[in-house]
Design a protein around this motif. Structure first.
Motif, short mmCIF file in Angstrom:
data_model
loop_
_atom_site.label_atom_id
_atom_site.label_comp_id
_atom_site.label_asym_id
_atom_site.label_seq_id
_atom_site.Cartn_x
_atom_site.Cartn_y
_atom_site.Cartn_z
N ALA A 261 0.83 -1.21 0.00
CA ALA A 261 0.00 0.00 0.00
C ALA A 261 0.86 1.26 0.00
O ALA A 261 0.57 2.24 -0.71
CB ALA A 261 -0.94 0.00 1.20
N ALA A 262 1.94 1.26 0.78
CA ALA A 262 2.83 2.42 0.83
C ALA A 262 3.51 2.65 -0.51
O ALA A 262 3.61 3.79 -0.99
CB ALA A 262 3.87 2.24 1.94
N ALA A 263 3.96 1.59 -1.15
CA ALA A 263 4.62 1.72 -2.46
C ALA A 263 3.63 2.23 -3.51
O ALA A 263 3.97 3.11 -4.31
CB ALA A 263 5.21 0.39 -2.89
N CYS B 168 12.30 4.95 1.60
CA CYS B 168 11.45 5.30 0.47
C CYS B 168 12.35 5.97 -0.56
O CYS B 168 13.00 6.98 -0.27
CB CYS B 168 10.34 6.25 0.92
N ARG B 169 12.42 5.39 -1.74
CA ARG B 169 13.24 5.97 -2.81
C ARG B 169 12.60 5.66 -4.15
O ARG B 169 11.65 4.89 -4.24
CB ARG B 169 14.67 5.48 -2.74
N VAL C 152 9.18 4.54 -10.36
CA VAL C 152 9.00 3.32 -9.57
C VAL C 152 9.39 3.61 -8.12
O VAL C 152 10.53 3.97 -7.83
CB VAL C 152 9.85 2.15 -10.12
N ALA C 153 8.42 3.48 -7.23
CA ALA C 153 8.66 3.67 -5.80
C ALA C 153 9.16 2.37 -5.19
O ALA C 153 8.61 1.29 -5.47
CB ALA C 153 7.38 4.10 -5.10
N ILE C 154 10.19 2.47 -4.38
CA ILE C 154 10.74 1.31 -3.68
C ILE C 154 10.70 1.64 -2.19
O ILE C 154 11.33 2.61 -1.76
CB ILE C 154 12.19 1.02 -4.14
N VAL C 155 9.94 0.89 -1.43
CA VAL C 155 9.77 1.18 -0.01
C VAL C 155 10.14 -0.03 0.84
O VAL C 155 10.12 -1.17 0.38
CB VAL C 155 8.33 1.63 0.33
#
Length: 113
Positions: free
Chosen positions: A40-42, A77-78, A83-86
């Protein structure tokens, strides 16, 4: 006397097995909550970064809020493009577990044409 000892031993064994089963079931639930929180965060971070969802906060601020709402903590978080990587974490029975997730636009297949 032997029957009392046997009864007490059987009750202690049953109680130990019940506690173990409860801990295993709780760990499985915590694992699913952790994985869902990471996903969900990603997704939230990727949606804000791509502009699909408007937000006054940065993508990682939104990801942290979503992680907190799911009972987890955002540790990292980056982004790699959109593309989000969490990485999120949560504790269960005194042990901290970690889950990672990534979300973003679909990859475009190379044209073999």
């Amino acid at each position: 006397m032997a029957s009392v000892t046997l009864t007490v031993g059987a009750a202690a064994t049953a109680a130990t097995l019940a506690i173990a089963a409860a801990l295993i079931g709780g760990a499985a639930t915590a694992s699913q909550r952790l994985a869902s929180g990471a996903d969900a965060a990603a997704l939230a971070a990727a949606d804000v970064a791509s502009g699909a969802v408007a937000s006054a906060g940065s993508p990682c601020e939104v990801a942290a809020a979503v992680a907190a709402a799911s009972g987890t903590r955002l540790d990292d978080c980056r982004f790699d493009g959109f593309v989000a990587i969490v990485q999120v974490s949560a504790a269960y029975a005194g042990i901290t577990a970690v889950a990672r997730s990534r979300a973003g636009p679909p990859e475009v297949a190379a044209d073999d044409g």
